[in-house]
Design an enzyme around this catalytic site. Sequence first.
Site, mmCIF file in Angstrom:
data_model
loop_
_atom_site.group_PDB
_atom_site.id
_atom_site.type_symbol
_atom_site.label_atom_id
_atom_site.label_comp_id
_atom_site.label_asym_id
_atom_site.label_seq_id
_atom_site.Cartn_x
_atom_site.Cartn_y
_atom_site.Cartn_z
ATOM 1 N N THR A 47 0.856 -1.190 0.000
ATOM 2 C CA THR A 47 0.000 0.000 0.000
ATOM 3 C C THR A 47 0.885 1.231 0.000
ATOM 4 O O THR A 47 1.917 1.275 0.678
ATOM 5 C CB THR A 47 -0.945 0.004 1.219
ATOM 6 O OG1 THR A 47 -1.771 1.171 1.164
ATOM 7 C CG2 THR A 47 -0.202 -0.012 2.534
ATOM 8 N N HIS A 91 2.444 -11.629 14.237
ATOM 9 C CA HIS A 91 3.478 -12.191 15.111
ATOM 10 C C HIS A 91 3.194 -13.656 15.460
ATOM 11 O O HIS A 91 4.065 -14.352 16.006
ATOM 12 C CB HIS A 91 3.563 -11.347 16.395
ATOM 13 C CG HIS A 91 4.907 -11.378 17.045
ATOM 14 N ND1 HIS A 91 5.944 -12.163 16.593
ATOM 15 C CD2 HIS A 91 5.395 -10.730 18.130
ATOM 16 C CE1 HIS A 91 7.009 -11.995 17.354
ATOM 17 N NE2 HIS A 91 6.698 -11.121 18.307
#
Length: 420
Positions: A338, A391
């Site tokens: 993006t 994560h």
Amino acid sequence: MKEIKIPELAESITEGTIAEWLVKVGDKIEKGDPIVELETDKVNVEVNSDFTGVVTEIILGEGEDVEVGDVIGKLDENGEAGAPAEEPEAKDAPAKEEPAPEKTEAVKQEKKEEPEESNKHDVIASPAARKRARELNIDLSAVPVKDPLGRVRPEDVEQAAKGAQEKPASKPAKKPAAADAEKTEFDKPVERVKMSRRRMTIASRLVDAQHNAAMLTTFNEVDMTAVMNLRAQRKDKFVDKHGVKLGFMSFFTKAVVGALKDFPLLNAEIQGNELVIKKFYDIGIAVSTEDGLVVPVVRDADRLDFAGVEREIGNLGKKARNKELALSDLQGGTFTITNGGIFGSMLSTPILNAPQVGILGMHNIQKRAMVMPDDTIEVRPMMYLALSYDHRIVDGKDAVQFLVRIKQLLEDPYDLLLEG
């Protein structure tokens, strides 16, 4: 008389909102002509007529939520263009008579129910939820909502019905207060605008991404001198040879692919208790449109050269702006890029495009004084990069090294050209 129904649209689309009627009552249409445009969670879809004839009635108007199988209008195969819709009463009916007392009471009751029904339509609910509420005689405004956007879903209606059976008197009384709390009244002027279906979907998915992933963001900066010099040297020949401009996005797409090959967990996703590590590189490129953010996908970006990437990005961007994207253009991406820099953003923390586990944020290029290896100071075009990652799959060490690898490839882009 034929019914105009919402057909099966695609495997993943079961409902939508009528964005625009492309015909009006009295119009003559041929089989296969587009008659209505639907806004779905992902793309706008035109519904074509299954019959030839004249539109005699539009049952559901623009802004109405619909689902597959709903009747939205009627068509007369033997009608003539411009013919008005049939009137429910004959023209030679006798003069209007005063209604009987019992009819007057019925009309009053009908009018009372109409405002109540209007209030129900103010509630954000899926078509399936509205249908289930009608079947169970449940007031949608009294249904407790779990969705973060406040949208009523079928399971909420089922739970409300179950609660009504257990506690018929006490439960519904609390909901109006909650509804009033959600709709804050203001002393000063405001404008209330209904959220589009796509905007509600975007909002819901962004919230889901934050709730369902252990999202972190790491940052780095890249010296864009080499990329800008290379573009300046090759841009004219590149256009002459390939017919497209050499932009920044092809460099970043190629750098991402190179880094994903070195750190394959950034190209994976979680499915149940398994990691699905993808051996292909379908890179989503976020595009801002009037209706919100969409992420069309550049397929097999590793197999395209720079011109192929630029050409594909250009085609997808044009389709997005013209609302011509198909579902196949949006599905199956493995990683997303993006670019907030085109709007002037200096730094951001992009949100994951679930179920992907990584997204790269590009930002504005700014000239800054940088200390060089020989301790001299030079003015360099610098860009901050941001990598948001899940994560649960990606350790911090791998995320940092992934971003460093992108930095290395961009600061020495000749390897990209050779490999590209």
